[in-house]
Write a protein that holds these residues in place. Structure first.
Motif, short mmCIF file in Angstrom:
data_model
loop_
_atom_site.label_atom_id
_atom_site.label_comp_id
_atom_site.label_asym_id
_atom_site.label_seq_id
_atom_site.Cartn_x
_atom_site.Cartn_y
_atom_site.Cartn_z
N ARG A 56 0.84 -1.21 0.00
CA ARG A 56 0.00 0.00 0.00
C ARG A 56 0.87 1.26 0.00
N ASN A 60 -1.45 6.68 2.07
CA ASN A 60 -2.86 6.29 2.15
C ASN A 60 -3.16 5.90 3.60
N ILE A 63 -7.52 3.31 8.71
CA ILE A 63 -8.63 3.58 9.62
C ILE A 63 -8.34 2.92 10.97
N THR A 115 -5.20 14.25 10.81
CA THR A 115 -6.53 13.73 11.15
C THR A 115 -6.44 12.21 11.29
N GLY A 117 -9.04 8.62 10.87
CA GLY A 117 -10.33 8.00 10.57
C GLY A 117 -10.65 7.00 11.67
N ALA A 139 -6.76 -1.08 10.44
CA ALA A 139 -7.14 -2.24 9.63
C ALA A 139 -7.69 -1.82 8.27
N PRO A 140 -6.81 -1.66 7.28
CA PRO A 140 -7.32 -1.46 5.92
C PRO A 140 -7.79 -2.80 5.38
N SER A 141 -8.43 -2.79 4.23
CA SER A 141 -8.92 -4.04 3.64
C SER A 141 -7.75 -5.02 3.45
N GLU A 178 -16.66 -1.32 1.65
CA GLU A 178 -15.99 -0.70 2.77
C GLU A 178 -16.87 0.40 3.38
N VAL A 181 -16.94 6.84 4.54
CA VAL A 181 -15.96 7.72 5.20
C VAL A 181 -16.45 9.15 5.05
N ARG A 194 -16.14 8.87 0.97
CA ARG A 194 -16.32 7.57 0.32
C ARG A 194 -17.70 7.06 0.72
N PRO A 231 -7.07 10.38 0.51
CA PRO A 231 -6.01 9.90 -0.38
C PRO A 231 -6.36 8.60 -1.12
P1 AMP Z 1 -9.29 1.08 3.50
O1 AMP Z 1 -8.84 0.97 4.90
O2 AMP Z 1 -8.47 0.27 2.55
O3 AMP Z 1 -10.75 0.85 3.39
O4 AMP Z 1 -9.04 2.60 3.10
C1 AMP Z 1 -9.29 3.60 4.03
C2 AMP Z 1 -9.58 4.87 3.31
O5 AMP Z 1 -10.17 5.79 4.23
C3 AMP Z 1 -8.33 5.58 2.83
O6 AMP Z 1 -7.96 5.15 1.55
C4 AMP Z 1 -8.75 7.03 2.84
O7 AMP Z 1 -9.32 7.35 1.61
C5 AMP Z 1 -9.79 7.10 3.94
N1 AMP Z 1 -9.19 7.70 5.15
C6 AMP Z 1 -8.74 7.06 6.26
N2 AMP Z 1 -8.22 7.94 7.15
C7 AMP Z 1 -8.35 9.16 6.59
C8 AMP Z 1 -7.97 10.48 6.99
N3 AMP Z 1 -7.36 10.72 8.14
N4 AMP Z 1 -8.26 11.49 6.14
C9 AMP Z 1 -8.87 11.26 4.95
N5 AMP Z 1 -9.22 10.04 4.51
C10 AMP Z 1 -8.97 9.00 5.32
#
Ligand code: AMP
Ligand code: MG
Length: 338
Positions: A56, A60, A63, A115, A117, A139-141, A178, A181, A194, A231
């Motif tokens: 990755r 990016n 969360i 920031t 998420g 934990a991203p996907s 997912e 967001v 998202r 991102p």
């Molecule tokens: P995933 O965990 O693969 O579902 O991807 C999480 C997505 O959440 C990221 O690619 C970002 O687009 C979005 N995201 C997570 N944290 C933030 C943040 N602090 N600011 C903006 N977008 C976020």
């Protein structure tokens, strides 16, 4: 190389996963949206392992998943009125709120942003792993970066075998796309970065529809080099090897179009079990069913050595907006309007 273990979602399996995570390791866990590739969100070295295993891009953000409502305040600096209203309504659940972060969240986790998420998953196994571990989990996907997100155990096994020590088996994910967001602007309006299962209509129902904005990247391509709020939205995503094309128009005209463009390696996603004059892939009739099955259908194209896949354009309301958003990225924004 790891000899990747499949752990059952039992107290023993959950304990074993939590032990790996507590020791700075990574493990895949089920959530209601998609499987996540988890690590201690407060440990930057553990989070680096996530980026490595997925391939990755480091800008990016990840969360941060919490296991108790009150933990929002541990990791976010200031929770606005509308943020609290939405958290009360939709947490635990498939909603991620991007809020100013506290210093305890490392820059590696937040992709260098100020920031974070935050999401409180509803899946009981995910909650149990987080609470057993005692740390929030980034934990991203749990897919290789760029490929469709994993919604059943076999997807995770396919992408992550040998790359991580363990996967907790949670069967099929019930939501399938997912999390939604969103962040908040200066006027405390919700800005959807998202779309997901928690829809703009749902959010408007709680804080008023005038307080909901959809960011442009949800339904449009983000220009090269443009600064984006989220991102993740600038990366190509969910793409099978086949060329994916969205067909906008009535379902009958869609069927006619695919029949007219039939050939070897051509597939069409369909909404029912009728027989079609082309190789059909059952997708589902409702937006909810299409959300649950989308990534499995996309992965199924590779298994069938598909060259070209057609999809009827989802409606852009409710959960359909989330389906459309993911499908657009899988299609590289190729839409044919009949
Ligand atoms: P995933 O965990 O693969 O579902 O991807 C999480 C997505 O959440 C990221 O690619 C970002 O687009 C979005 N995201 C997570 N944290 C933030 C943040 N602090 N600011 C903006 N977008 C976020
Ligand atoms: Mg992802």
């Amino acid at each position: 190389m790891y000899d990747t273990k499949i752990l059952p979602p039992t107290p023993e399996g959950i304990r074993e996963a939590a032990e790996i995570l507590r020791n700075g390791g990574i493990a895949a866990i089920p959530t209601e949206t998609v499987y996540g590739l988890a690590a201690n969100a407060l440990d930057e070295n553990a989070c680096r392992e996530i980026f490595k295993a997925k391939g990755r891009p480091s800008d990016n953000p990840l969360i941060v998943h919490i296991g108790r409502f009150e933990d929002i305040y541990k990791y976010a600096e200031g929770v606005s009125g509308n943020a609290l209203r939405l958290a009360r309504e939709f947490m635990p659940g498939p909603l991620t709120m991007v809020l100013p972060k506290k210093d305890i969240i490392p820059a590696v986790t937040s992709g260098g942003l100020d920031t974070v998420g935050i999401r409180f998953p509803a899946n009981k196994t995910a909650q149990a792993v987080i609470n057993e571990c005692g740390y929030p989990l980034a934990a991203p996907s749990a897919n290789l970066s760029g490929s469709p997100s994993p919604t059943v155990l076999s997807h995770v096994v396919r992408d992550m075998s040998g790359r991580i020590p363990a996967i907790v088996d949670g069967g099929c994910c019930t939501v399938g796309v997912e999390s939604t967001v969103l962040t908040f602007d200066e006027e405390d309006r919700a800005v959807i970065l998202r779309p997901g299962f928690v829809t703009p209509e749902d959010i408007g129902g709680v804080i008023g529809e005038d307080n909901v904005i959809c960011s442009a990247g949800v339904t449009e391509r983000v220009a090269e080099g443009e600064r984006v709020l989220s991102p993740g939205m600038k990366y190509k995503h969910y793409a099978p090897k086949a060329n994916v094309t969205i067909i906008e128009g009535s379902y009958d005209r869609y069927v006619e179009y695919v029949a007219a463009h039939n050939g070897s390696g051509v597939f069409g996603a369909v909404e029912d079990n009728r027989s079609y004059p082309f190789s059909s892939l059952f997708w589902g009739a409702s937006p909810e069913e299409q959300a649950r099955r989308l990534f499995d259908v996309l992965r199924g194209l590779d298994d069938r050595n598909a060259v070209q896949a057609y999809f009827p354009c989802p409606g852009k309301k409710g959960v359909g907006l989330a389906v459309y958003n993911r499908l657009l990225r899988a299609a590289g924004f190729e839409v044919i309007r009949l």
